[in-house]
Design a protein around this motif. Sequence first.
Motif, mmCIF file in Angstrom:
data_model
loop_
_atom_site.group_PDB
_atom_site.id
_atom_site.type_symbol
_atom_site.label_atom_id
_atom_site.label_comp_id
_atom_site.label_asym_id
_atom_site.label_seq_id
_atom_site.Cartn_x
_atom_site.Cartn_y
_atom_site.Cartn_z
ATOM 1 N N LYS A 1 0.839 -1.186 0.000
ATOM 2 C CA LYS A 1 0.000 0.000 0.000
ATOM 3 C C LYS A 1 0.878 1.242 0.000
ATOM 4 C CE LYS A 1 -3.964 1.973 2.448
ATOM 5 N NZ LYS A 1 -4.892 1.806 3.581
ATOM 6 N N GLY A 2 0.549 2.179 -0.875
ATOM 7 C CA GLY A 2 1.350 3.393 -0.994
ATOM 8 C C GLY A 2 2.373 3.335 -2.108
ATOM 9 N N ALA A 3 2.354 2.267 -2.912
ATOM 10 C CA ALA A 3 3.335 2.126 -3.987
ATOM 11 C C ALA A 3 3.268 3.284 -4.974
ATOM 12 C CB ALA A 3 3.122 0.798 -4.724
ATOM 13 N N SER A 4 2.044 3.754 -5.257
ATOM 14 C CA SER A 4 1.888 4.851 -6.216
ATOM 15 C C SER A 4 2.538 6.134 -5.722
ATOM 16 C CB SER A 4 0.405 5.097 -6.498
ATOM 17 O OG SER A 4 -0.283 5.420 -5.303
ATOM 18 N N ALA A 5 2.765 6.216 -4.392
ATOM 19 C CA ALA A 5 3.432 7.381 -3.810
ATOM 20 C C ALA A 5 4.895 7.082 -3.499
ATOM 21 C CB ALA A 5 2.710 7.817 -2.537
ATOM 22 N N GLY A 6 5.390 5.921 -3.978
ATOM 23 C CA GLY A 6 6.792 5.574 -3.808
ATOM 24 C C GLY A 6 7.094 4.702 -2.614
ATOM 25 N N GLU A 7 6.071 4.222 -1.908
ATOM 26 C CA GLU A 7 6.315 3.367 -0.748
ATOM 27 C C GLU A 7 6.904 2.018 -1.185
ATOM 28 O OE1 GLU A 7 6.012 4.036 2.484
ATOM 29 O OE2 GLU A 7 5.436 6.093 2.013
ATOM 30 N N GLY A 8 7.718 1.434 -0.289
ATOM 31 C CA GLY A 8 8.339 0.143 -0.602
ATOM 32 C C GLY A 8 9.184 0.266 -1.852
ATOM 33 N N GLU B 1 -3.540 0.981 -6.185
ATOM 34 C CA GLU B 1 -2.239 1.582 -6.476
ATOM 35 C C GLU B 1 -2.055 1.793 -7.973
ATOM 36 O OE1 GLU B 1 -0.404 2.872 -4.214
ATOM 37 O OE2 GLU B 1 -1.703 2.081 -2.639
ATOM 38 N N LEU B 2 -2.529 0.842 -8.773
ATOM 39 C CA LEU B 2 -2.453 0.997 -10.230
ATOM 40 C C LEU B 2 -3.347 2.145 -10.683
ATOM 41 C CD1 LEU B 2 -2.660 -2.763 -11.327
ATOM 42 C CD2 LEU B 2 -0.604 -1.388 -10.996
ATOM 43 N N ILE B 3 -4.530 2.219 -10.096
ATOM 44 C CA ILE B 3 -5.483 3.271 -10.449
ATOM 45 C C ILE B 3 -4.944 4.650 -10.073
ATOM 46 C CG2 ILE B 3 -7.742 4.245 -9.838
ATOM 47 C CD1 ILE B 3 -8.698 1.254 -9.605
ATOM 48 N N LEU B 4 -4.362 4.773 -8.879
ATOM 49 C CA LEU B 4 -3.811 6.062 -8.442
ATOM 50 C C LEU B 4 -2.676 6.519 -9.350
ATOM 51 C CD1 LEU B 4 -3.777 5.539 -4.563
ATOM 52 C CD2 LEU B 4 -5.278 7.068 -5.866
ATOM 53 N N ALA B 5 -1.833 5.564 -9.761
ATOM 54 C CA ALA B 5 -0.742 5.907 -10.672
ATOM 55 C C ALA B 5 -1.302 6.360 -12.018
ATOM 56 C CB ALA B 5 0.182 4.701 -10.858
ATOM 57 N N ASP B 6 -2.350 5.681 -12.490
ATOM 58 C CA ASP B 6 -2.968 6.056 -13.765
ATOM 59 C C ASP B 6 -3.637 7.418 -13.684
ATOM 60 O OD1 ASP B 6 -2.162 3.787 -15.061
ATOM 61 O OD2 ASP B 6 -4.091 2.740 -14.906
ATOM 62 N N ALA B 7 -4.266 7.716 -12.545
ATOM 63 C CA ALA B 7 -4.945 9.011 -12.385
ATOM 64 C C ALA B 7 -3.933 10.149 -12.499
ATOM 65 C CB ALA B 7 -5.670 9.071 -11.040
ATOM 66 N N GLU B 8 -2.766 9.947 -11.938
ATOM 67 C CA GLU B 8 -1.711 10.967 -12.043
ATOM 68 C C GLU B 8 -1.258 11.135 -13.490
ATOM 69 O OE1 GLU B 8 2.764 11.946 -10.237
ATOM 70 O OE2 GLU B 8 1.602 10.226 -9.498
ATOM 71 N N HIS C 1 -13.430 8.724 -13.648
ATOM 72 C CA HIS C 1 -13.623 7.260 -13.581
ATOM 73 C C HIS C 1 -12.554 6.636 -12.686
ATOM 74 C CE1 HIS C 1 -14.463 3.179 -15.146
ATOM 75 N NE2 HIS C 1 -13.151 3.044 -15.217
ATOM 76 N N LEU C 2 -11.300 7.036 -12.891
ATOM 77 C CA LEU C 2 -10.196 6.531 -12.071
ATOM 78 C C LEU C 2 -10.318 7.027 -10.631
ATOM 79 C CD1 LEU C 2 -7.287 7.084 -14.624
ATOM 80 C CD2 LEU C 2 -8.168 4.861 -13.882
ATOM 81 N N GLU C 3 -10.664 8.286 -10.485
ATOM 82 C CA GLU C 3 -10.780 8.859 -9.146
ATOM 83 C C GLU C 3 -11.898 8.193 -8.344
ATOM 84 O OE1 GLU C 3 -9.074 13.369 -10.054
ATOM 85 O OE2 GLU C 3 -11.241 12.964 -10.168
ATOM 86 N N ALA C 4 -12.825 7.533 -9.049
ATOM 87 C CA ALA C 4 -13.894 6.789 -8.370
ATOM 88 C C ALA C 4 -13.453 5.373 -8.025
ATOM 89 C CB ALA C 4 -15.139 6.748 -9.249
ATOM 90 N N GLY C 5 -12.177 5.055 -8.312
ATOM 91 C CA GLY C 5 -11.641 3.748 -7.946
ATOM 92 C C GLY C 5 -11.866 2.660 -8.965
ATOM 93 N N GLN C 6 -12.142 3.028 -10.214
ATOM 94 C CA GLN C 6 -12.406 2.051 -11.272
ATOM 95 C C GLN C 6 -11.169 1.880 -12.166
ATOM 96 O OE1 GLN C 6 -15.467 0.368 -11.472
ATOM 97 N NE2 GLN C 6 -15.707 1.405 -9.496
ATOM 98 N N LEU C 7 -10.933 0.636 -12.591
ATOM 99 C CA LEU C 7 -9.827 0.375 -13.513
ATOM 100 C C LEU C 7 -10.099 1.048 -14.852
ATOM 101 C CD1 LEU C 7 -9.407 -3.462 -12.886
ATOM 102 C CD2 LEU C 7 -7.907 -1.663 -12.016
ATOM 103 N N HIS D 1 0.077 4.455 -22.053
ATOM 104 C CA HIS D 1 0.409 3.196 -21.375
ATOM 105 C C HIS D 1 -0.145 3.110 -19.949
ATOM 106 C CE1 HIS D 1 3.076 2.456 -24.739
ATOM 107 N NE2 HIS D 1 3.674 3.606 -24.529
ATOM 108 N N LEU D 2 -1.437 3.255 -19.820
ATOM 109 C CA LEU D 2 -2.056 3.156 -18.501
ATOM 110 C C LEU D 2 -1.943 1.727 -17.966
ATOM 111 C CD1 LEU D 2 -5.285 5.274 -19.064
ATOM 112 C CD2 LEU D 2 -3.133 5.984 -17.994
ATOM 113 N N LEU D 3 -1.582 1.617 -16.703
ATOM 114 C CA LEU D 3 -1.391 0.311 -16.078
ATOM 115 C C LEU D 3 -2.684 -0.482 -16.027
ATOM 116 C CD1 LEU D 3 0.798 1.572 -13.121
ATOM 117 C CD2 LEU D 3 1.626 0.353 -15.131
#
Length: 365
Positions: free
Chosen positions: A78-85, A131-138, A171-177, A195-197
């Motif tokens: 959790k938090g990978a999209s923000a660079g965690e882990g 995490e994939l969705i958050l990265a795509d939203a950015e 759509h992404l911000e609502a948590g949808q792939l 290249h959206l994840l």
Amino acid sequence: MSLSVGIVGLPNVGKSTLFNALTKNSVPMENYPFCTIDPTVGVVAVPDGRLATLAGISGTDTIIPAIVEFVDIAGLVKGASAGEGLGNKFLANIRETDMILEVVRIFEDSDIHHVSGQVDPLGDIEVINLELILADAETVAKRLNNVERDAKRGDKDVIVERDVLARMLPHLEAGQLANQLEMNEAEVKAVKSIHLLSMKPFLYICNKKTDAFNLDEQNDDRWQSLLEFFENTNSEYVVVDAGMEHELKDLSDDEKNEFRREYGAQDSGVGTLIRACYDRLGLMSYFTTGEKETRAWTVPIGSTGPKAATAIHTDFEKKYIRAQVVTFDDLAAAGSKTVAKEQGKMRTEGKDYIVKDGDVIEFMI
């Protein structure tokens, strides 16, 4: 045709064990997070019993199957999209693959630590997908900001991209792939370049363990919730005992089958998994066969003769004149190309012919 499937999941769910079972390669599998740091790549043959039959007809010992490349990617947290882990590394590696193989654990084992403290496959999926969705939203937000300016110039292609990105962001911000957003062909083409994840095809792998408390066998509420998710999202899944198949990886097929019978596991799921990846990517095989070799060629379903010929060589599309085609079933029944031709089963096809899975083809150029 190069096909790359990324194996992803939370730490300690069996990703590397599955990779070893698939590829018969040995990569570290120690029981701690981030054991896999750099992605390990293995090439796996797509199971296809038709090749041996064709090789027997042609009298060749050389068989070249269709292949899929599997990539064992570092465990996500959790938090990978923000660079965690190892988040940034994880996201970069998965972006380079054609498809996501998402592994979730469906067995209880107190000796194998679960990163969240409890086995919850649906919860695992929600963490990974978010995490994939958050990265795509950015990614979408940045791209939308850029194309907004260009769209004012009236470029039709840019306007299409702007409009679909404007729908994609909420759509992404609502948590949808991303792949769950309804899009037409032009819109899909417009977003392909970023290249959206979560636009990639997904296949979920439910990893169980012999002699353990398996959620599917116990009809556990967590398994029921998982099945509801698969049904509601129209998702495909395969149940695999990765640990068992890893133990069997160096045995012959007969020995593997005997071992599985002893443990009441007639199908490990690995063969089904490989085939499912091939199918999920919308691919099929046609064959060439002769005294030199029998080979499966990978092409997208719906390919015309000239397009299919490019799998052999890119120049064949332009040089294509016609093709001699016989179905695998007809050739297998005839026992030879000569007999198939005498029976009228061998036919000549032109440039508009749509190649079918299992076609045995000789191209004329």
